[in-house]
Enzyme design. Structure first.
Site, PDB file in Angstrom:
ATOM      1  CG  ASP A 141      40.085  32.663  30.778  1.00  0.00           C
ATOM      2  OD1 ASP A 141      39.801  33.960  31.422  1.00  0.00           O
ATOM      3  OD2 ASP A 141      40.044  32.031  31.602  1.00  0.00           O
ATOM      4  CG  ASP A 160      41.571  33.882  37.152  1.00  0.00           C
ATOM      5  OD1 ASP A 160      42.136  33.105  38.225  1.00  0.00           O
ATOM      6  OD2 ASP A 160      40.905  34.702  37.239  1.00  0.00           O
ATOM      7  CG  ASP A 181      39.093  28.678  32.698  1.00  0.00           C
ATOM      8  OD1 ASP A 181      38.436  29.367  32.324  1.00  0.00           O
ATOM      9  OD2 ASP A 181      38.570  27.737  33.286  1.00  0.00           O
TER      10      ASP A 181
HETATM   11  O1  LIG Z   1      38.590  35.916  33.387  1.00  0.00           O
HETATM   12  P1  LIG Z   1      38.524  34.955  34.327  1.00  0.00           P
HETATM   13  O2  LIG Z   1      40.542  35.421  33.907  1.00  0.00           O
HETATM   14  O3  LIG Z   1      39.573  33.620  33.881  1.00  0.00           O
HETATM   15  O4  LIG Z   1      38.163  35.509  35.340  1.00  0.00           O
HETATM   16  C1  LIG Z   1      37.025  34.984  35.809  1.00  0.00           C
HETATM   17  C2  LIG Z   1      37.065  34.466  36.802  1.00  0.00           C
HETATM   18  O5  LIG Z   1      38.517  34.164  38.243  1.00  0.00           O
HETATM   19  C3  LIG Z   1      38.822  34.490  39.181  1.00  0.00           C
HETATM   20  O6  LIG Z   1      37.397  33.392  39.971  1.00  0.00           O
HETATM   21  C4  LIG Z   1      38.263  32.594  39.724  1.00  0.00           C
HETATM   22  O7  LIG Z   1      39.022  31.498  39.735  1.00  0.00           O
HETATM   23  C5  LIG Z   1      39.531  31.614  40.761  1.00  0.00           C
HETATM   24  C6  LIG Z   1      41.101  31.604  41.245  1.00  0.00           C
HETATM   25  O8  LIG Z   1      41.470  29.788  40.893  1.00  0.00           O
HETATM   26  C7  LIG Z   1      39.202  30.644  41.807  1.00  0.00           C
HETATM   27  O9  LIG Z   1      39.261  30.999  43.350  1.00  0.00           O
HETATM   28  C8  LIG Z   1      37.239  31.068  41.437  1.00  0.00           C
HETATM   29  O10 LIG Z   1      36.399  30.323  42.443  1.00  0.00           O
HETATM   30  C9  LIG Z   1      36.756  30.994  40.404  1.00  0.00           C
HETATM   31  O11 LIG Z   1      35.712  31.675  39.613  1.00  0.00           O
HETATM   32  C10 LIG Z   1      38.120  35.517  39.231  1.00  0.00           C
HETATM   33  O12 LIG Z   1      38.451  35.671  41.574  1.00  0.00           O
HETATM   34  C11 LIG Z   1      36.930  36.251  39.641  1.00  0.00           C
HETATM   35  O13 LIG Z   1      36.922  37.233  39.441  1.00  0.00           O
HETATM   36  C12 LIG Z   1      37.460  36.643  37.355  1.00  0.00           C
HETATM   37  O14 LIG Z   1      35.467  36.711  37.511  1.00  0.00           O
END
Ligand SMILES: O=P(O)(O)OC[C@H]1O[C@H](O[C@H]2O[C@H](CO)[C@@H](O)[C@H](O)[C@H]2O)[C@H](O)[C@@H](O)[C@@H]1O
Length: 382
Positions: free
Chosen positions: A122, A124, A323
Protein backbone atom coordinates in the site's frame (compact mmCIF):
# COMPACT_ATOMS: atom_id res chain seq x y z
CA UNK A 1 -17.25 -5.52 1.57
CA UNK A 2 -20.16 -4.66 3.78
CA UNK A 3 -20.50 -3.23 7.21
CA UNK A 4 -22.36 -5.30 9.74
CA UNK A 5 -24.16 -3.18 12.26
CA UNK A 6 -24.51 -5.73 15.06
CA UNK A 7 -21.36 -4.44 16.74
CA UNK A 8 -20.71 -1.11 18.30
CA UNK A 9 -17.96 -0.78 15.75
CA UNK A 10 -18.22 -1.68 12.10
CA UNK A 11 -16.95 -5.04 10.98
CA UNK A 12 -15.70 -5.30 7.44
CA UNK A 13 -16.82 -8.34 5.57
CA UNK A 14 -16.78 -9.43 1.98
CA UNK A 15 -20.19 -10.01 0.50
CA UNK A 16 -19.02 -13.04 -1.44
CA UNK A 17 -15.60 -14.60 -1.42
CA UNK A 18 -14.09 -15.05 -4.84
CA UNK A 19 -14.29 -18.42 -6.39
CA UNK A 20 -12.13 -19.78 -9.15
CA UNK A 21 -15.05 -19.66 -11.54
CA UNK A 22 -15.47 -15.96 -10.89
CA UNK A 23 -11.81 -15.45 -11.50
CA UNK A 24 -12.42 -16.80 -14.97
CA UNK A 25 -14.03 -13.49 -15.74
CA UNK A 26 -10.83 -11.48 -15.22
CA UNK A 27 -8.99 -12.93 -18.14
CA UNK A 28 -7.57 -9.82 -19.72
CA UNK A 29 -4.17 -9.80 -18.03
CA UNK A 30 -3.98 -13.46 -17.30
CA UNK A 31 -1.76 -16.13 -18.65
CA UNK A 32 -3.53 -19.13 -17.20
CA UNK A 33 -7.14 -18.93 -18.44
CA UNK A 34 -8.30 -22.26 -19.74
CA UNK A 35 -8.62 -22.12 -23.51
CA UNK A 36 -12.17 -21.63 -24.64
CA UNK A 37 -13.35 -20.49 -21.22
CA UNK A 38 -16.37 -18.28 -21.77
CA UNK A 39 -15.89 -14.62 -20.98
CA UNK A 40 -18.72 -13.15 -19.02
CA UNK A 41 -19.59 -9.67 -20.27
CA UNK A 42 -20.32 -8.77 -16.67
CA UNK A 43 -16.86 -9.70 -15.52
CA UNK A 44 -17.03 -7.41 -12.52
CA UNK A 45 -20.30 -7.93 -10.69
CA UNK A 46 -22.23 -5.12 -9.07
CA UNK A 47 -22.20 -4.93 -5.34
CA UNK A 48 -25.40 -5.76 -3.54
CA UNK A 49 -24.95 -2.89 -1.14
CA UNK A 50 -26.57 0.52 -1.43
CA UNK A 51 -25.28 4.03 -1.73
CA UNK A 52 -24.29 4.86 1.83
CA UNK A 53 -23.46 1.32 2.85
CA UNK A 54 -20.64 2.15 5.25
CA UNK A 55 -21.43 5.37 6.86
CA UNK A 56 -25.18 5.41 7.08
CA UNK A 57 -25.36 1.96 8.64
CA UNK A 58 -23.28 2.76 11.64
CA UNK A 59 -23.82 6.47 12.02
CA UNK A 60 -21.74 8.91 10.05
CA UNK A 61 -20.22 10.75 12.98
CA UNK A 62 -18.86 7.61 14.63
CA UNK A 63 -17.38 6.65 11.34
CA UNK A 64 -15.75 10.01 10.86
CA UNK A 65 -14.51 10.49 14.41
CA UNK A 66 -12.27 7.53 14.08
CA UNK A 67 -11.04 6.38 10.72
CA UNK A 68 -10.56 3.04 12.46
CA UNK A 69 -13.54 2.64 14.75
CA UNK A 70 -12.45 -0.81 15.86
CA UNK A 71 -9.38 0.81 17.33
CA UNK A 72 -10.97 2.28 20.47
CA UNK A 73 -12.96 -0.80 21.28
CA UNK A 74 -10.00 -3.07 20.77
CA UNK A 75 -7.66 -0.89 22.83
CA UNK A 76 -10.25 -0.83 25.57
CA UNK A 77 -10.53 -4.61 25.55
CA UNK A 78 -6.81 -5.08 25.65
CA UNK A 79 -6.37 -2.49 28.39
CA UNK A 80 -9.11 -4.20 30.31
CA UNK A 81 -7.34 -7.55 30.00
CA UNK A 82 -4.17 -6.03 31.30
CA UNK A 83 -5.92 -3.78 33.82
CA UNK A 84 -3.63 -1.11 32.50
CA UNK A 85 -4.35 2.13 30.67
CA UNK A 86 -0.77 2.14 29.40
CA UNK A 87 -0.84 2.35 25.58
CA UNK A 88 2.58 0.68 25.29
CA UNK A 89 1.37 -2.25 27.40
CA UNK A 90 -1.73 -2.46 25.23
CA UNK A 91 0.46 -2.46 22.13
CA UNK A 92 2.64 -5.24 23.54
CA UNK A 93 -0.46 -7.31 24.29
CA UNK A 94 -1.71 -6.67 20.77
CA UNK A 95 1.61 -7.92 19.41
CA UNK A 96 0.80 -11.34 20.85
CA UNK A 97 -2.07 -11.50 18.39
CA UNK A 98 -0.32 -9.73 15.50
CA UNK A 99 3.38 -10.47 15.97
CA UNK A 100 5.92 -8.09 14.54
CA UNK A 101 6.97 -9.16 11.05
CA UNK A 102 10.49 -8.08 11.99
CA UNK A 103 10.61 -10.18 15.15
CA UNK A 104 9.04 -13.08 13.20
CA UNK A 105 11.30 -12.67 10.21
CA UNK A 106 12.97 -16.08 10.64
CA UNK A 107 9.56 -17.73 10.63
CA UNK A 108 8.49 -15.88 7.49
CA UNK A 109 11.79 -16.70 5.80
CA UNK A 110 11.56 -20.37 6.65
CA UNK A 111 8.05 -20.49 5.27
CA UNK A 112 9.25 -18.77 2.11
CA UNK A 113 11.98 -21.35 1.50
CA UNK A 114 11.56 -22.84 -1.96
CA UNK A 115 8.80 -20.37 -2.76
CA UNK A 116 8.76 -17.19 -4.74
CA UNK A 117 7.76 -14.17 -2.68
CA UNK A 118 5.39 -11.72 -4.36
CA UNK A 119 5.19 -8.38 -2.62
CA UNK A 120 2.21 -6.03 -2.51
CA UNK A 121 2.53 -2.63 -0.89
CA UNK A 122 0.00 0.00 0.00
CA UNK A 123 1.29 3.57 -0.29
CA UNK A 124 -0.08 6.11 2.23
CA UNK A 125 0.76 5.16 5.80
CA UNK A 126 2.84 2.22 4.58
CA UNK A 127 5.57 3.61 2.35
CA UNK A 128 5.05 7.22 3.37
CA UNK A 129 3.98 8.53 6.77
CA UNK A 130 0.51 10.02 7.13
CA UNK A 131 0.77 13.78 6.77
CA UNK A 132 -1.78 16.57 6.96
CA UNK A 133 -1.68 17.53 3.30
CA UNK A 134 -2.11 14.56 0.92
CA UNK A 135 -0.06 16.42 -1.69
CA UNK A 136 2.94 16.28 0.64
CA UNK A 137 2.90 12.53 1.22
CA UNK A 138 6.24 12.02 -0.47
CA UNK A 139 8.31 8.92 0.01
CA UNK A 140 11.80 9.26 1.48
CA UNK A 141 14.82 8.52 -0.71
CA UNK A 142 15.78 5.72 1.68
CA UNK A 143 12.37 4.12 1.28
CA UNK A 144 12.55 4.50 -2.50
CA UNK A 145 15.91 2.76 -2.49
CA UNK A 146 14.56 -0.04 -0.26
CA UNK A 147 11.58 -0.59 -2.60
CA UNK A 148 13.85 -0.50 -5.66
CA UNK A 149 16.14 -3.08 -4.10
CA UNK A 150 13.35 -5.40 -3.03
CA UNK A 151 11.83 -5.23 -6.52
CA UNK A 152 15.10 -6.56 -7.96
CA UNK A 153 14.48 -9.84 -6.15
CA UNK A 154 10.71 -10.15 -5.87
CA UNK A 155 7.84 -9.15 -8.14
CA UNK A 156 6.49 -6.05 -6.42
CA UNK A 157 3.27 -4.12 -6.86
CA UNK A 158 1.83 -1.00 -5.30
CA UNK A 159 -1.91 -1.09 -4.61
CA UNK A 160 -3.21 2.31 -3.60
CA UNK A 161 -6.38 4.33 -3.20
CA UNK A 162 -4.66 7.16 -5.07
CA UNK A 163 -4.90 7.54 -8.81
CA UNK A 164 -2.39 5.25 -10.50
CA UNK A 165 -0.55 8.20 -12.05
CA UNK A 166 -0.29 9.98 -8.73
CA UNK A 167 1.07 7.00 -6.82
CA UNK A 168 3.48 6.24 -9.67
CA UNK A 169 4.68 9.84 -9.51
CA UNK A 170 5.22 9.56 -5.73
CA UNK A 171 7.03 6.23 -5.91
CA UNK A 172 8.92 7.06 -9.09
CA UNK A 173 10.07 3.53 -9.89
CA UNK A 174 9.43 1.91 -13.24
CA UNK A 175 10.23 -1.62 -12.14
CA UNK A 176 6.99 -2.09 -10.20
CA UNK A 177 3.38 -2.88 -11.06
CA UNK A 178 0.87 -0.24 -10.09
CA UNK A 179 -2.79 -0.47 -9.18
CA UNK A 180 -4.53 2.82 -8.42
CA UNK A 181 -8.06 3.82 -7.33
CA UNK A 182 -8.24 0.96 -4.81
CA UNK A 183 -7.38 -1.55 -7.52
CA UNK A 184 -9.81 -0.22 -10.14
CA UNK A 185 -6.93 0.84 -12.39
CA UNK A 186 -4.27 -1.83 -12.87
CA UNK A 187 -1.35 -1.61 -15.24
CA UNK A 188 0.15 -5.03 -15.87
CA UNK A 189 2.08 -7.03 -18.37
CA UNK A 190 0.66 -8.12 -21.71
CA UNK A 191 0.02 -11.80 -21.25
CA UNK A 192 -2.46 -12.83 -23.84
CA UNK A 193 -4.62 -11.38 -26.53
CA UNK A 194 -8.04 -12.64 -25.44
CA UNK A 195 -10.28 -9.57 -25.51
CA UNK A 196 -11.71 -8.39 -22.25
CA UNK A 197 -13.96 -5.36 -22.26
CA UNK A 198 -12.34 -4.10 -19.05
CA UNK A 199 -8.87 -4.45 -20.43
CA UNK A 200 -7.13 -2.37 -23.06
CA UNK A 201 -3.67 -2.57 -24.51
CA UNK A 202 -1.60 0.52 -23.93
CA UNK A 203 2.00 1.65 -23.59
CA UNK A 204 3.66 2.78 -20.40
CA UNK A 205 5.87 5.85 -20.02
CA UNK A 206 8.87 3.86 -21.25
CA UNK A 207 7.00 2.79 -24.37
CA UNK A 208 6.53 -0.84 -23.26
CA UNK A 209 3.33 -2.58 -24.19
CA UNK A 210 1.10 -3.09 -21.19
CA UNK A 211 -2.44 -4.08 -20.38
CA UNK A 212 -4.70 -1.69 -18.53
CA UNK A 213 -7.46 -3.25 -16.48
CA UNK A 214 -10.12 -0.66 -15.64
CA UNK A 215 -13.35 -2.31 -14.58
CA UNK A 216 -14.99 1.03 -13.73
CA UNK A 217 -14.10 2.86 -16.93
CA UNK A 218 -17.69 3.73 -17.71
CA UNK A 219 -17.78 5.72 -14.44
CA UNK A 220 -15.13 8.22 -15.49
CA UNK A 221 -17.51 11.02 -16.59
CA UNK A 222 -19.62 10.47 -13.47
CA UNK A 223 -16.58 10.62 -11.19
CA UNK A 224 -15.37 13.81 -12.86
CA UNK A 225 -18.81 15.35 -12.42
CA UNK A 226 -18.95 14.35 -8.75
CA UNK A 227 -15.43 15.67 -8.19
CA UNK A 228 -16.38 19.09 -9.60
CA UNK A 229 -19.59 19.23 -7.57
CA UNK A 230 -17.74 18.29 -4.39
CA UNK A 231 -15.05 20.90 -4.96
CA UNK A 232 -17.77 23.51 -5.45
CA UNK A 233 -19.96 22.50 -2.55
CA UNK A 234 -17.18 22.13 0.03
CA UNK A 235 -15.25 25.26 -0.92
CA UNK A 236 -16.45 27.20 2.12
CA UNK A 237 -15.57 24.49 4.63
CA UNK A 238 -12.19 25.48 5.98
CA UNK A 239 -9.67 22.67 5.64
CA UNK A 240 -11.80 20.38 3.46
CA UNK A 241 -10.09 19.19 0.32
CA UNK A 242 -11.27 17.01 -2.52
CA UNK A 243 -8.94 14.70 -4.42
CA UNK A 244 -9.70 13.19 -7.80
CA UNK A 245 -8.37 9.64 -7.74
CA UNK A 246 -9.64 8.95 -11.26
CA UNK A 247 -12.12 6.14 -10.48
CA UNK A 248 -12.94 7.42 -7.01
CA UNK A 249 -12.99 10.71 -5.17
CA UNK A 250 -11.58 11.44 -1.73
CA UNK A 251 -13.00 14.14 0.51
CA UNK A 252 -10.45 14.86 3.21
CA UNK A 253 -11.52 16.24 6.58
CA UNK A 254 -8.25 15.79 8.52
CA UNK A 255 -7.77 19.56 8.57
CA UNK A 256 -11.40 20.48 9.18
CA UNK A 257 -12.46 21.59 12.65
CA UNK A 258 -14.39 18.69 14.19
CA UNK A 259 -17.44 20.94 14.62
CA UNK A 260 -17.66 21.10 10.83
CA UNK A 261 -17.34 17.39 10.07
CA UNK A 262 -21.11 17.17 9.93
CA UNK A 263 -21.13 19.79 7.17
CA UNK A 264 -18.56 17.79 5.24
CA UNK A 265 -20.70 14.69 5.44
CA UNK A 266 -23.84 16.63 4.48
CA UNK A 267 -22.10 18.05 1.41
CA UNK A 268 -21.00 14.59 0.36
CA UNK A 269 -24.46 13.19 0.96
CA UNK A 270 -26.05 16.03 -1.01
CA UNK A 271 -23.93 15.22 -4.00
CA UNK A 272 -23.98 11.46 -4.02
CA UNK A 273 -27.70 11.08 -3.40
CA UNK A 274 -28.05 11.91 -7.09
CA UNK A 275 -25.83 8.99 -8.04
CA UNK A 276 -27.26 5.64 -6.98
CA UNK A 277 -24.42 3.87 -8.77
CA UNK A 278 -21.86 5.36 -6.42
CA UNK A 279 -21.21 4.40 -2.83
CA UNK A 280 -19.55 6.00 0.14
CA UNK A 281 -16.82 4.48 2.31
CA UNK A 282 -14.33 6.00 4.68
CA UNK A 283 -10.62 5.72 5.33
CA UNK A 284 -8.19 7.65 7.49
CA UNK A 285 -9.94 11.00 7.96
CA UNK A 286 -11.29 10.74 4.45
CA UNK A 287 -14.67 9.99 2.88
CA UNK A 288 -14.38 8.11 -0.37
CA UNK A 289 -16.90 7.99 -3.17
CA UNK A 290 -16.56 5.10 -5.55
CA UNK A 291 -18.48 3.01 -8.06
CA UNK A 292 -20.72 0.27 -6.74
CA UNK A 293 -18.84 -2.42 -8.63
CA UNK A 294 -17.73 -5.42 -6.61
CA UNK A 295 -14.05 -4.68 -6.75
CA UNK A 296 -11.52 -3.83 -4.07
CA UNK A 297 -7.86 -4.23 -3.15
CA UNK A 298 -8.38 -7.92 -2.38
CA UNK A 299 -9.66 -8.56 -5.86
CA UNK A 300 -6.86 -6.46 -7.32
CA UNK A 301 -4.38 -8.60 -5.39
CA UNK A 302 -5.85 -11.80 -6.82
CA UNK A 303 -5.99 -10.28 -10.27
CA UNK A 304 -2.32 -9.31 -10.13
CA UNK A 305 -1.27 -12.71 -8.79
CA UNK A 306 -3.07 -14.42 -11.62
CA UNK A 307 -1.95 -12.02 -14.32
CA UNK A 308 1.65 -12.44 -13.23
CA UNK A 309 1.33 -16.21 -13.22
CA UNK A 310 1.82 -16.27 -9.44
CA UNK A 311 -1.43 -17.71 -8.21
CA UNK A 312 -0.12 -21.14 -7.25
CA UNK A 313 0.08 -21.22 -3.46
CA UNK A 314 2.42 -24.20 -3.55
CA UNK A 315 5.31 -22.21 -4.90
CA UNK A 316 4.39 -18.58 -4.28
CA UNK A 317 4.22 -16.70 -1.01
CA UNK A 318 2.32 -13.41 -1.42
CA UNK A 319 2.99 -10.77 1.22
CA UNK A 320 0.72 -7.74 1.43
CA UNK A 321 1.68 -4.76 3.61
CA UNK A 322 -0.91 -2.07 4.36
CA UNK A 323 -2.23 0.23 7.04
CA UNK A 324 -5.78 1.11 6.08
CA UNK A 325 -9.20 -0.51 6.32
CA UNK A 326 -9.22 -0.83 2.52
CA UNK A 327 -6.19 -3.12 2.88
CA UNK A 328 -8.29 -5.47 5.01
CA UNK A 329 -9.88 -6.79 1.79
CA UNK A 330 -6.46 -7.97 0.67
CA UNK A 331 -5.54 -9.41 4.08
CA UNK A 332 -8.80 -11.29 4.03
CA UNK A 333 -8.14 -12.78 0.60
CA UNK A 334 -4.78 -14.11 1.80
CA UNK A 335 -6.32 -15.50 4.96
CA UNK A 336 -9.16 -17.19 3.07
CA UNK A 337 -6.80 -18.66 0.51
CA UNK A 338 -4.57 -19.73 3.38
CA UNK A 339 -1.76 -18.49 1.24
CA UNK A 340 0.69 -15.75 2.16
CA UNK A 341 0.75 -13.14 4.86
CA UNK A 342 -0.95 -9.85 5.49
CA UNK A 343 1.14 -7.40 7.46
CA UNK A 344 -0.78 -4.63 9.13
CA UNK A 345 1.04 -1.34 9.71
CA UNK A 346 -0.20 0.28 12.89
CA UNK A 347 1.10 2.12 15.90
CA UNK A 348 -1.94 1.25 17.94
CA UNK A 349 -3.97 -1.91 18.57
CA UNK A 350 -6.66 -2.49 15.94
CA UNK A 351 -8.51 -5.59 14.86
CA UNK A 352 -7.24 -6.87 11.51
CA UNK A 353 -7.32 -9.80 9.11
CA UNK A 354 -3.54 -9.63 8.83
CA UNK A 355 -1.22 -12.16 10.47
CA UNK A 356 1.69 -9.90 11.32
CA UNK A 357 2.23 -6.25 12.09
CA UNK A 358 4.74 -3.48 11.70
CA UNK A 359 4.62 -0.27 13.64
CA UNK A 360 5.20 2.36 10.96
CA UNK A 361 6.79 3.03 7.55
CA UNK A 362 10.25 2.97 9.18
CA UNK A 363 9.65 -0.65 10.21
CA UNK A 364 8.24 -1.39 6.75
CA UNK A 365 11.56 -0.21 5.33
CA UNK A 366 13.48 -2.46 7.75
CA UNK A 367 11.32 -5.38 6.70
CA UNK A 368 12.00 -4.72 2.99
CA UNK A 369 15.74 -4.53 3.71
CA UNK A 370 15.57 -7.80 5.65
CA UNK A 371 13.94 -9.49 2.68
CA UNK A 372 16.77 -8.33 0.43
CA UNK A 373 19.48 -9.39 2.88
CA UNK A 374 17.85 -12.78 3.33
CA UNK A 375 17.50 -13.28 -0.42
CA UNK A 376 21.11 -12.34 -1.04
CA UNK A 377 22.42 -14.60 1.69
CA UNK A 378 20.26 -17.54 0.62
CA UNK A 379 21.50 -17.14 -2.99
CA UNK A 380 25.06 -17.14 -1.64
CA UNK A 381 24.45 -20.37 0.27
CA UNK A 382 23.24 -22.27 -2.81
O1 LIG B 1 -4.42 3.10 -0.37
P1 LIG B 1 -3.51 4.17 0.09
O2 LIG B 1 -2.27 4.32 -0.74
O3 LIG B 1 -3.17 4.06 1.55
O4 LIG B 1 -4.34 5.53 -0.10
C1 LIG B 1 -5.45 5.80 0.78
C2 LIG B 1 -5.70 7.29 0.79
O5 LIG B 1 -4.45 7.88 1.10
C3 LIG B 1 -4.35 9.30 1.06
O6 LIG B 1 -5.01 9.83 2.21
C4 LIG B 1 -4.43 9.47 3.43
O7 LIG B 1 -3.06 9.92 3.47
C5 LIG B 1 -2.93 11.38 3.45
C6 LIG B 1 -1.44 11.70 3.39
O8 LIG B 1 -0.74 11.15 4.46
C7 LIG B 1 -3.63 11.97 4.67
O9 LIG B 1 -3.51 13.37 4.66
C8 LIG B 1 -5.11 11.55 4.64
O10 LIG B 1 -5.76 12.01 5.80
C9 LIG B 1 -5.24 10.02 4.57
O11 LIG B 1 -6.59 9.64 4.40
C10 LIG B 1 -4.91 9.85 -0.21
O12 LIG B 1 -4.89 11.26 -0.17
C11 LIG B 1 -6.29 9.32 -0.51
O13 LIG B 1 -6.74 9.77 -1.75
C12 LIG B 1 -6.20 7.79 -0.55
O14 LIG B 1 -7.46 7.22 -0.85
Amino acid sequence: MELQSNHSAPVLTDSAPLSKSRLGGYRGLMSYSPPGAAFSPLSVPWRKTGVFDDVRTIGWLDAMISSSPTHKKFTKEINHELSSPDPEAAYRAWLLKYPSALASFEQIASFAKGKKIALFLDYDGTLSPIVENPENAVMSEDMRFAVKEVAKYFPTAIISGRSRDKVHEFVGLTELYYAGSHGMDIMGPVRQSVPDRNCIQSTDKQGNEVNLFQPAREFLPMIDEVFSSLVRITKDIKGATVENNKFCVSVHYRNVDQDNWKSVWECVQDVIKKYPRLRLTHGRKVLEIRPTIDWDKGKALEFLLESLGLSNCDDVLPIYVGDDRTDEDAFKVLRERNCGYGIFVSKSPKESNAYFSLRDPAEVMEFLKSLVTWKKSSAFML
